[in-house]
Scaffold this motif. Structure first.
Motif, short mmCIF file in Angstrom:
data_model
loop_
_atom_site.label_atom_id
_atom_site.label_comp_id
_atom_site.label_asym_id
_atom_site.label_seq_id
_atom_site.Cartn_x
_atom_site.Cartn_y
_atom_site.Cartn_z
N GLU A 1 27.57 42.54 48.91
CA GLU A 1 26.89 41.50 48.14
C GLU A 1 27.90 40.40 47.83
OE1 GLU A 1 25.17 43.29 44.67
OE2 GLU A 1 23.35 43.87 45.74
N VAL A 2 27.59 39.20 48.28
CA VAL A 2 28.53 38.09 48.14
C VAL A 2 27.86 36.95 47.37
CG1 VAL A 2 30.05 36.48 49.35
CG2 VAL A 2 29.55 38.73 50.36
N HIS A 3 28.51 36.50 46.30
CA HIS A 3 28.02 35.36 45.52
C HIS A 3 28.56 34.08 46.16
CE1 HIS A 3 26.77 37.87 42.00
NE2 HIS A 3 27.67 38.67 42.53
N MET A 4 27.67 33.14 46.47
CA MET A 4 28.09 31.91 47.14
C MET A 4 27.60 30.67 46.40
SD MET A 4 27.57 32.85 51.19
CE MET A 4 28.57 31.44 51.71
N PRO A 5 28.41 29.61 46.36
CA PRO A 5 27.92 28.35 45.81
C PRO A 5 26.74 27.87 46.66
CG PRO A 5 30.30 28.28 46.16
CD PRO A 5 29.80 29.50 46.85
N MET A 6 25.80 27.17 46.06
CA MET A 6 24.64 26.73 46.82
C MET A 6 25.04 25.76 47.93
SD MET A 6 22.27 28.55 45.78
CE MET A 6 21.16 27.81 46.99
N LEU B 1 33.47 41.87 41.96
CA LEU B 1 32.59 40.89 42.58
C LEU B 1 33.26 40.17 43.75
CD1 LEU B 1 31.31 39.28 39.25
CD2 LEU B 1 30.15 41.03 40.60
N LEU B 2 32.45 39.86 44.74
CA LEU B 2 32.91 39.11 45.89
C LEU B 2 32.28 37.71 45.86
CD1 LEU B 2 32.85 41.38 49.09
CD2 LEU B 2 34.80 40.10 48.20
#
Length: 205
Positions: free
Chosen positions: A27-32, A59-60
């Motif tokens: 699960e990777v959090h990415m800027p929009m 968190l990734l």
């Protein structure tokens, strides 16, 4: 440390993407601003990552190139700016736009970002201008405006897309009422979730 992932996109729930690499789903959090450029579900993507360890979570955070990741790393060094706020900042404007706002000392532009007040904006300008001096001067000069992929013919129904867009904005730090207002005000017939988020973030600035 996990610095780079190459895998197949299994899920896209802004600002989170699920990337399968060798049988493991990350699960990777990415800027929009990075999320918009991802390929479609089932296609392969390469993401440069920053691994953040907190007391309650690991968190990734992911980016399309090393320059965006470098900016994220500098942002989280600023006093009062954590990964969540850095993610919101890079979702509200591109790396080039942020660099430009800092260099021009545009406090009014920065305080339009969720979670950024006047003091934080002033601190970002002071600290980031110094950090930019120590980085490659043309680091972000080749950045281009966001180009959205063509809207899929299987786009979700408008109501679902709007609900998902509101949820993504809330995750980025906007208050639910403000997120709903931004999405509703800028919604266009047939727009998918990513388009709704892009338009809402642009309108917020």
């Amino acid at each position: 440390m996990i610095g780079r992932l190459r895998g197949v996109i299994l899920e896209k729930q802004p600002p989170l993407v699920l990337l399968e690499t060798n049988g493991v789903g990350y699960e990777v959090h990415m800027p929009m601003t990075c999320f918009y450029e991802l390929p479609e579900l089932g296609q392969e993507a390469i993401v440069f990552t920053q691994f953040i360890v907190r007391e309650d979570a690991q968190l990734l955070y992911g980016f399309n190139d090393k320059q965006e990741r470098a900016l994220f790393r500098e942002l989280i060094k600023v006093n009062g700016v954590g990964p969540k706020l850095a993610l919101a900042i890079l979702s509200g404007m591109s790396a080039q736009q942020f660099v430009s706002a800092v260099e021009r000392e545009e406090v009014a532009t920065l305080i339009k970002l969720p979670g950024v007040g006047k003091k934080t904006a002033e601190r970002l300008i002071v600290e980031m201008k110094d950090r930019f001096k120590g980085m490659n001067g043309d680091l972000f000069n080749n950045s281009t405006d966001i180009t959205l992929p063509a809207v899929s013919s299987q786009a979700k129904q408008e109501a679902d897309a709007e609900a998902e867009a509101v949820s993504a904005l809330v995750a980025l730090g906007y208050k639910p009422q403000e997120a709903s207002r931004l999405v509703s005000k800028n919604a266009k017939p047939g727009a998918d979730c990513e388009t709704l988020i892009r338009d809402a973030l642009r309108a917020a600035l």
